[in-house]
Design a protein around this motif. Structure first.
Motif, PDB file in Angstrom:
ATOM      1  N   LEU D 213       5.608  -3.666  -8.189  1.00  0.00           N
ATOM      2  CA  LEU D 213       6.415  -2.518  -8.646  1.00  0.00           C
ATOM      3  C   LEU D 213       7.467  -3.106  -9.364  1.00  0.00           C
ATOM      4  CD1 LEU D 213       6.512  -0.052  -5.464  1.00  0.00           C
ATOM      5  CD2 LEU D 213       5.532   0.388  -7.664  1.00  0.00           C
ATOM      6  N   LYS D 217       8.116  -1.714 -13.116  1.00  0.00           N
ATOM      7  CA  LYS D 217       9.124  -1.282 -13.620  1.00  0.00           C
ATOM      8  C   LYS D 217       9.473  -1.646 -14.996  1.00  0.00           C
ATOM      9  CE  LYS D 217      13.998  -0.421 -11.834  1.00  0.00           C
ATOM     10  NZ  LYS D 217      14.967  -0.812 -11.105  1.00  0.00           N
ATOM     11  N   ILE D 224       2.079   6.788 -13.325  1.00  0.00           N
ATOM     12  CA  ILE D 224       1.438   5.928 -12.504  1.00  0.00           C
ATOM     13  C   ILE D 224       0.393   6.632 -12.057  1.00  0.00           C
ATOM     14  CG2 ILE D 224       1.355   4.497 -10.753  1.00  0.00           C
ATOM     15  CD1 ILE D 224       4.613   4.250 -11.069  1.00  0.00           C
ATOM     16  N   LEU D 236       3.411   3.010  -1.383  1.00  0.00           N
ATOM     17  CA  LEU D 236       3.654   2.653  -2.856  1.00  0.00           C
ATOM     18  C   LEU D 236       4.748   3.886  -3.435  1.00  0.00           C
ATOM     19  CD1 LEU D 236       2.240   0.456  -4.772  1.00  0.00           C
ATOM     20  CD2 LEU D 236       0.824   2.463  -5.545  1.00  0.00           C
ATOM     21  N   GLN D 239       8.244   3.089  -1.934  1.00  0.00           N
ATOM     22  CA  GLN D 239       8.933   1.815  -2.610  1.00  0.00           C
ATOM     23  C   GLN D 239       9.110   2.068  -3.788  1.00  0.00           C
ATOM     24  OE1 GLN D 239       6.881  -1.668  -1.132  1.00  0.00           O
ATOM     25  NE2 GLN D 239       6.670  -0.723   0.875  1.00  0.00           N
ATOM     26  N   ALA D 240       8.396   2.598  -4.644  1.00  0.00           N
ATOM     27  CA  ALA D 240       8.670   2.791  -6.130  1.00  0.00           C
ATOM     28  C   ALA D 240      10.055   3.574  -6.381  1.00  0.00           C
ATOM     29  CB  ALA D 240       7.486   3.506  -6.736  1.00  0.00           C
ATOM     30  N   ARG D 241      10.023   4.623  -5.515  1.00  0.00           N
ATOM     31  CA  ARG D 241      11.432   5.484  -5.766  1.00  0.00           C
ATOM     32  C   ARG D 241      12.426   4.645  -5.293  1.00  0.00           C
ATOM     33  NH1 ARG D 241       8.705   8.101  -8.974  1.00  0.00           N
ATOM     34  NH2 ARG D 241       7.704   9.730  -8.547  1.00  0.00           N
ATOM     35  N   ILE D 245      12.098   3.542  -9.835  1.00  0.00           N
ATOM     36  CA  ILE D 245      11.053   4.004 -10.861  1.00  0.00           C
ATOM     37  C   ILE D 245      10.944   5.478 -10.832  1.00  0.00           C
ATOM     38  CG2 ILE D 245       8.752   3.774 -11.577  1.00  0.00           C
ATOM     39  CD1 ILE D 245       8.859   1.007  -9.813  1.00  0.00           C
ATOM     40  N   PHE D 249       4.269  10.102 -10.632  1.00  0.00           N
ATOM     41  CA  PHE D 249       3.483   9.431  -9.544  1.00  0.00           C
ATOM     42  C   PHE D 249       2.007  10.465  -9.420  1.00  0.00           C
ATOM     43  CE2 PHE D 249       1.370   7.716  -5.860  1.00  0.00           C
ATOM     44  CZ  PHE D 249       1.724   6.462  -5.848  1.00  0.00           C
TER      45      PHE D 249
END
Lengths: 260, 335, 302, 380
Positions: D213, D217, D224, D236, D239-241, D245, D249
């Motif tokens: 990620l 980023k 995504i 995913l 963790q992205a948030r 990011i 999604f």
């Protein structure tokens, strides 16, 4: 005639100088004793000759071949066989199979011959078995050939190790404290065996703690102390040598710290 | 075929001949006695005997702790699959080539690791096998088909006959099993077979006897892997599709367990081990859920109560028996 | 550059988990010279026990303070996993102490399979999901790099535990006894050390740390599965080898280095090759420097 | 060695005796097999197959069966392993099944399909999407799932069209299905003129996606698209948030699972979109509603994934064919499915097969996670 020539051999471990500029020669057909107090570097010299350690400097010549840098198995092939201070038999294999190990280096069959058992392989296998029995007879163990090596009494294990070494048809056999742990009777048998081996034309290099054995059998003796050669000569001469006496008196007679 | 038969009977001896002939007949008529399902079970039984025998050379004879055997199996299977699907080479021609490829691969990767001992070697072989699997998934060179694997491997042909039924494959694999067992029996009692045992028993002493330990261990890996490559070829031919998921760590554990369960270095042990790992679970399908639990517990219990395996080699058996007898301590030498 | 620091932070977080698990491998190897393959499953067990306490038993409801609740649960998880660890040693390893190197390793492999499937049968094959908000999701932005509270928590807990262990090993009498056992059982026994007791202690400390690591993974990622032990176990073992197996600071350093290396590998090469990179490191270390980065060269006894 | 021969003989005998199983001919009930990973890593999916099929069969039997004959379901656990799949297929064939629903993963379906083809058993897979499966010319092989390219096309059109995304990141998990979907999506995205700025795999079972990620980023995509499974998808997304990011999604149909939202947390999941076959609550067919209601009533939970519905459809298609042709002859059944059946009201939408046995048409839709953590139809 010189069989083995050791020239200016040195080896250090970390900062410790285990062997320092040692030189000696072994003549064909003789029995050379290598003695010295504990920690004198005897076993290290053995390991340098047989290729387990590589010397820092110096040479080991067998006839005209330089042995330095060769792997232990290659050195055996050149004609040096050895026994170990602490027995190293193949414990879970039979007495016979142990001796057959010695024949390995003088035979050839590989995978394909082993699988297809062509005539050449069958003949070779027969040869391995028969000659191995001969070596067992030499040390008087043929009646125990199907026993497991580890089930043998200690003295017999010593003999078996010698038979195994001889089976490689060596020019020189190196015996590392063969009398260690043996009783008087067995030691005496051992001396007889060594004479027999010598009479077969095999040269012997012997490390031994049992002074009686060494003095009795050696043609010449080399004495090491602190990794250096301090004396060389006939047994009689060595017994008189003041440096040798001093070296032995100066140290406690205790078991070697060199585990093998 | 006559000289072979002669040798066979010669080897087995008179009294045992009857039993072996009976066994052979049973192997021959088995597919006729049963359904295609059990014929297929018997096929996998045979396949895993091959795999077990191949690992037995490495683990049992030479004492090398290989926990990544699936990698060599995979190399064999993928060699067959790639050469067949891309170049159209008939599957059975690829049998020796798969063996060679697996052997060559073993030669390459084991060279630097042979000096490692025991559990360290086990870890390194696990590592290599995982790298192989990950490489297959990531489609190295665009050849392995990635996670999908390779599909459309053609059926083998033998003397103009297309092999596709369970019975065909049954005979193919059991023919190989019998041949390999015969070869192994001979190898055990040959110069190379003994050399493997010497190295397993005491590497340093073996070297002192003039045995090139590195080369001997390498040969164990090469021969064992070649045989695993053969098994891979048969597997690919049978499945017509292979994928990386069939060659993971678990597969290595299964093959390893076959060798351990039966008894290291024992040919009948491998047969018994393969029976336990492949056929037994089919008979007792009901316990599917707890099957692995029981298996894990069995492994521990085996080590505690019968470490020599269910059917140890004569040598291991002798070793166990003599352990019970009192014996002089080898340590006396240092005292 | 931002990305580089981001990757380093990722690496350190995951590395500190590896390090915590690696300690279990390294201590057992140190005193018993065996690879405890089942250690990864003890880690999983920690995660599942924490799950049961949080979700099924809702322990947090009985303890008003969230921080206290977490600490209490961590202690309980550590204790329970340690009990399993001791039982494991007692049943599967102790009887095999005299039977060479092969038998204990196979026994460990069997124990690993057993435990993994026991966990599956007890808790089921599905993923378990930790509830939200056990640890509040707070995020700080430092120089373009986001850091969550849970990451800080993982890092600080791991470091505290590792420092505590280091002090225990280096500065206390018990620690000296452990180190003596690691050198030579017979000599240790001659010095009056109860070797069995020390081994038991090692099987308390290692699994306890592994269990806490499992709990933290559960809290952080909030999704746990019964096979996770294999994944983390093999990585932690790599970390232990990397640092020099049997060497406690080595396990910590190895864990962090492996975490960062993996993170950079995944960040700059591809995540799909990440595990392969870790295994490659493992193999190279074993081939080139089997004693690891911090391990001392042990003179080979011939 | 003599002992060895003796024991082996006994073993093989025992084996042979056990082996003398049932060879059943056309007895009264119609036997239909269901094959899937009932244990192992995909146990959830296989169990879903069995539950769906068993429930439907019992309902039919309660109504008097098909053509007056009862249906008997025979299940086979292949663990998702091709070897086991072969054995299961052989066993089902030996037990005289007329048709088989199943094999979850393509690697298990492939060897099984060859066996069913040779034995003349109608074979419908609910979930194996590998393209090659229908390329072998088997006339009795069908699938009720769509090939990956259908969803790929939908996702590509949705992201570039509806969302107006220009830079798109694709993440798969290196499983057959996810990789295929990602590959197809990439092809269509590029055709549609969007830029695929990131294309990488994560590893199933992995939990730390920070490294991936962090790199993602950096390329700052508009959207995504994750094509893997919900267990990783949820993580995913979370963790992205966490990393800040903010890209939209979007996830593939394997994320059509309540745990996707649960793992990510409602706060993070809110606004996430999935592309999938119509979710049951959004289907107008009474069949679908009834199936979901019955399933929930009987098992106390929602079907674990879209594949459960697909398995139910596979079974219903088989029953339909048997009913309409008044036959259990595989040629007649296959012919009916290939040529006669059009827009059968499936739980996952209308079902029509082409000449290869693939399902025609596209039915994918987009759903967005609302504030309450539910999937609702996406609307602008």
């Amino acid at each position: 005639m010189t069989l083995l020539q050791v020239r200016d051999l040195s080896k250090s471990f970390g900062g410790l100088r285990a062997v320092n500029d040692v030189s000696f020669e072994i003549n064909k057909g003789e029995i050379l004793g290598l003695i010295g107090p504990n920690g004198a570097g005897k076993t290290t010299v053995f390991n340098l000759i047989t290729g387990i350690y590589r010397p820092d400097t110096g040479q080991v010549m067998l006839a005209s071949d330089n042995l330095v840098g060769l792997r232990p198995n290659a050195i055996t092939k050149k004609g040096i066989a050895r026994t170990f201070q602490t027995l190293r038999l193949f414990p879970n294999m039979t007495v016979w199979e142990n001796v057959m190990a010695g024949r390995h280096v003088r035979t050839r069959a590989g995978f394909w011959l082993g699988v297809f058992k062509f005539k050449s392989e069958r003949e070779e296998e027969k040869h391995i078995r028969e000659t191995s029995i001969e070596y067992l007879k030499l040390v008087g163990l043929e009646h125990l050939k199907d026993e497991l090596a580890k089930s043998l009494p200690y003295g017999d294990q010593r003999k078996l190790e010698i038979a195994r070494a001889l089976a490689t048809e060596p020019k020189l056999v190196i015996l590392d404290e063969p009398a260690g742990g043996l009783n008087d009777q067995e030691s005496w048998e051992l001396v007889e065996l060594m004479r027999k081996v010598r009479d077969m034309g095999v040269t012997i290099l012997l490390i031994e703690h049992d002074m009686e054995v060494v003095m009795n059998i050696s043609d010449r003796i080399v004495v090491l102390d602190n990794g250096e050669k301090i004396a060389e000569g006939t047994p009689e001469a060595i017994q008189q040598d003041s440096r040798v006496i001093e070296a032995y008196l100066g140290k406690e007679e205790e078991e070697s710290s060199w585990h093998f | 075929m006559k000289p072979l038969w002669h040798k066979l009977t010669e080897m087995i001896g008179r009294t045992q001949k009857v039993w072996y002939v009976a066994l052979l007949i049973l192997v021959l008529v088995f597919p006729g006695m049963t359904t295609s399902y059990w014929t297929d079970v018997a096929f996998f039984f045979g396949l895993y005997i091959l795999l077990g025998l191949s690992l037995n050379i490495i683990v049992g004879y030479a004492g090398l702790f290989n926990l990544g055997h699936a990698a060599f199996y995979a190399v064999g299977a993928y060699t067959t699959a790639i050469l067949n699907t891309v170049l159209g080479i008939p599957v059975l021609y690829l049998l020796p080539i798969s063996a060679l490829a697996a052997a060559f691969f073993a030669y390459l990767i084991t060279k630097p690791i042979l000096h490692l001992r025991g559990d360290y070697l086990a870890i390194v072989t696990i590592g290599f096998a995982e790298i192989v699997r990950i490489s297959l998934i990531n489609n190295i060179g665009g050849l392995t088909g990635g996670p999908n694997g390779l599909l459309g491997i053609s059926r083998p042909e033998l003397f103009g006959m297309r092999l596709y039924t369970p019975t065909h494959f049954y005979y193919l694999v059991w023919f190989l099993v019998i041949m390999v067992i015969l070869a192994m029996v001979r190898l055990e009692d040959s110069r190379l077979g003994r050399a493997w045992n010497y190295v397993r028993e005491d590497e340093l002493a073996a070297e002192a006897m003039g045995i090139d330990a590195t080369r001997t261990k390498m040969l164990a890996f090469v021969v064992g892997s070649a045989l695993a490559g053969v098994a891979g070829n048969i597997y690919a031919a049978k499945m017509t599709m292979i994928a990386p998921e069939s060659f993971g760590f678990w597969e290595s554990v299964v093959i390893f367990s076959i060798v351990i369960l039966g008894g290291m270095g024992s040919i009948p042990g491998v047969v018994v081990g393969a029976f336990g790992m492949v056929v037994w679970p089919e008979i007792f399908r009901g316990f599917a859920e707890a099957r692995m639990l029981i298996f894990g517990a069995a492994m521990v219990l085996m080590m505690l109560f019968r470490p020599q395996g269910l059917w140890p080699s004569p040598r291991a058996r002798r070793a166990m028996e003599s352990q019970k007898k009192s014996r002089p301590s080898a340590k006396a030498g240092t005292a | 550059m931002e990305m580089f620091f981001g990757q380093i932070i990722n690496g350190i977080t995951i590395g500190s988990i590896y390090a915590l698990v690696a300690l279990g491998y390294t201590m057992v190897y140190g005193v018993l010279r065996m690879i405890n393959f089942a250690h990864g499953e003890l880690f999983t067990l920690g995660a599942y026990m924490a799950f049961t306490m949080i979700v099924s038993m809702n322990l947090a409801a009985y303890i008003p303070n969230a921080v206290v609740a977490l600490i209490v649960m961590a202690v309980m998880v550590a204790g329970l996993v340690a009990i399993v660890g001791v039982l494991l040693e007692r049943i599967a390893y102790k009887p095999l102490r005299q039977s060479g190197r092969l038998a204990p390793v196979i026994s460990a492999l069997g124990a690993s399979i057993f435990l993994q499937n026991a966990i599956m049968l007890i808790w089921g094959a599905n993923y378990k999901v930790f509830p939200e908000g056990v640890v509040p999701s707070i995020t700080w932005e430092i120089g373009g790099v986001s850091i969550t509270l849970m990451r800080v928590l993982i890092l600080s807990t791991s470091l505290t535990l590792m420092i505590a262990l280091y002090v225990l090993i280096q500065r206390t009498q018990v620690g000296t006894a452990i180190r003596a056992c690691a050198l030579d059982h017979d000599t240790a026994r001659l010095m009056g050390i109860d070797v069995d007791k020390i081994i038991r202690l090692v099987f308390i400390i290692g699994p306890a740390l592994g269990g806490i690591a499992g709990m933290m993974v559960g809290l952080y990622y909030r999704q746990i599965g019964f096979t996770m032990g294999w994944h983390y176990g093999i990585k932690a073992f790599t970390a232990a080898i990397l640092g020099g197996i049997g060497n406690i600071p080595g396990a910590m350093v190895g864990g962090l280095i492996l975490g960062v290396a993996e993170s950079l590998g995944a960040g700059y090469i591809s995540n799909a090759w990440k595990d392969a990179i870790a295994f490659l490191i493992l193999i190279l270390i074993l081939i080139l420097r089997p004693t690891g980065l911090l391990g001392e060269r042990v003179a080979e006894k011939v | 060695m003599k002992k060895f021969a003796l024991v082996m003989l006994v073993l093989v005998m025992a084996f042979a005796v056990t082996a003398c199983g049932s060879k059943d001919d056309a007895a009264d009930p119609i036997k239909i097999g269901v094959q899937g990973p009932i244990s192992g890593q995909w146990a959830l999916e296989g169990t879903g197959f069995v539950r769906a099929v068993t429930m439907l069969a019992e309902e039919i039997n309660a109504d008097g069966g098909i053509n007056g004959r009862e249906i008997q379901i025979i299940q086979g656990d292949d663990k998702g392993d091709p070897k086991e799949a072969t054995l299961v297929a052989q066993r089902l064939v030996n037990q005289g099944v007329v048709a088989v629903v199943g094999a979850y993963n393509s690697t298990a379906t492939e060897p099984a399909s060859a066996i069913y083809n040779e034995a003349g058993v109608l074979h419908v897979t609910p979930s194996s999407t590998a393209t090659g499966l229908t390329e072998k010319g088997y006339d009795q092989f069908f699938r009720t799932c769509f090939l990956d390219d259908r969803q790929g096309l939908f996702a590509a059109e949705f992201m570039t069209g509806t969302l107006g995304a220009k830079k798109i990141a694709l993440i798969h998990d290196n499983t057959t299905y996810a990789k295929g979907l990602a590959d197809w999506t990439k092809i269509y995205l590029e055709e549609l003129g969007a830029e695929v700025v990131f294309f990488d795999a994560i590893v199933p079972g992995e939990r730390e996606f920070g490294p991936t990620l962090t790199r993602l980023k950096n390329v700052n995509p508009d959207a995504i698209y994750f094509t893997g499974y919900f267990s990783e998808g949820g993580l995913l997304l979370k963790q992205a948030r966490d990393m800040g990011i903010t890209s939209t999604f979007v996830a593939g149909n394997a994320n059509n699972n309540a745990d996707f939202i649960e793992i990510a947390g409602i706060q993070n999941a809110k606004g996430a979109i999935i592309t999938t076959e119509p979710i049951p609550t959004d289907i107008d067919y009474p069949e679908a509603r009834k199936f979901i209601d019955d399933y929930q009533a009987r098992y106390g939970e929602m079907p674990p994934s879209i594949w459960t519905l697909s398995a139910a459809d596979a079974f219903r298609v088989v029953v339909e064919a048997i009913e309409k042709t008044q036959s259990t002859d595989k040629d007649k059944l296959a012919n009916y499915l290939h040529n006669t059946m059009k827009d059968f009201p499936g739980i996952t939408g209308p079902i029509t097969f082409d000449e290869k046995g693939d399902r025609l048409g596209t039915v994918h839709r987009a759903y967005i996670v609302n504030e309450k953590g539910e999937f609702v139809p996406y609307s602008n």
